[in-house]
Design a protein around this motif. Sequence first.
Motif, PDB file in Angstrom:
ATOM      1  N   TYR A  53      64.093 -68.581  91.943  1.00 21.51           N
ATOM      2  CA  TYR A  53      62.140 -68.253  92.477  1.00 21.51           C
ATOM      3  C   TYR A  53      61.386 -68.688  91.451  1.00 21.51           C
ATOM      4  N   ASN A  55      58.079 -67.233  89.522  1.00 25.12           N
ATOM      5  CA  ASN A  55      57.299 -66.920  89.455  1.00 25.12           C
ATOM      6  C   ASN A  55      56.252 -67.617  89.707  1.00 25.12           C
ATOM      7  N   ASP A  95      56.622 -64.278  93.728  1.00 22.59           N
ATOM      8  CA  ASP A  95      57.323 -65.096  93.848  1.00 22.59           C
ATOM      9  C   ASP A  95      57.986 -65.979  94.948  1.00 22.59           C
TER      10      ASP A  95
END
Length: 427
Positions: A53, A55, A95
């Motif tokens: 993941y 941001n 995300d």
Amino acid sequence: MGGSHSHKTPVFDENEDVNFDHFQILRAIGKGSFGKVCIVQKKDSKKMYAMKYMNKQQCVERNEVRNVFKELQVMQGLEHPFLVNLWYSFQDEEDMFMVVDLLLGGDLRYHLQQNVHFKEETVKHYICELALALDYLQSRHVIHRDIKPDNILLDDRGHVHVTDFNIAALVKKEKQATSIAGTKPYMAPEIFHPFVNGCTGYLFAVDWWSLGITAYELLKGQRPYEIRSNTSVNEAVHIFNSVSISYPSSWSSGLVSLLRKLLTISSEQRLSRLADMQTFPYLADINWDAVLEKKLTAGFIPNKGQLNCDPTFELEEMILESKPLHKKKKRLAKKLKENRKDNSSLNGSQEKNRSHWNFTRFAKNGHLQQHLDTVRKEFIVFNRERLNQNPGQAQQKCTADKMEHQKEGDDGKNNNVIRQFARSHVS
């Protein structure tokens, strides 16, 4: 870091796009130059995956969106036994997510740091598996450009899997890549040349050079050249032209012959095709079909009693991360509630003040919100499970990918958002 488990298997609409709520977050296991990785379990199927993941705001501010989108573009068209394959990609407000094969054997860098001494037969096996992976990538017009121990993961049976396609290049047969990309100690000489003598570029042979460097390092515990991340281009070229590689006398002559051919300075004379590897004397005893089907027993089996990664990743996520993943659902729900409350309580004057504040904030951030909106619109949603269940749709997608690929220029820079972020950078 995961929440409480429910014994009842949730039921999701088969037409619904996969999203964050479909996964149980178990624990953090790693982090890269951008993005972190955790172990997840899909709630309906109970299958385990690794979830990367990233941001969105950090990616925009660091000018890394192009690499994320390129990695998605490359990985959605790949599937092979010796790759870390992409299964799902999706996004939320904060995300971008990539859900991939879970490999719990750790990467080869980790095992080198644990002072594992890889035997020649083990490395020979790795070379064969990686050669099959590189041959497949070449058939898909992909140059990985970052083959190294850090990007080679082991499964629980000790077989290798190539990961990290964020600097991979998609190239046409008649085109070459020209940008300098990779990790310097593993980069082939021809990658540096366009910046020294104006050479035209490079192709798939650069990955086979990196394979040679990696194999050497696994066997000896150090690389054949003293090239570091801060080594200049001119200095690297000088090292290639002046330093002769030393091969320990304990290594077999067949192995040394193979490494010499992989580490040939001239890309035209270097071993860089599977067919050449299969006819090389040192590999004459290899049953390549058995290698591809993972029927051969690996010489090194990772410890199944441990996670084979740095345990501090979990502590960092729990203690240091300002927006921990396991608290995402509550955090976003609270934010939505606050926004609704603010909207309902604002009068005309307050609304005017808020609008002025928003304008000032966006101007200060250099049109950050505009970039975030572009990321949201251009993000590539992917579901391999759905494609595998609908071969016709998968074939349609492959055709579309091929048409899009034909539009690509050097290094596969064909995406709208890629072009936009190449032109502007939010600092």
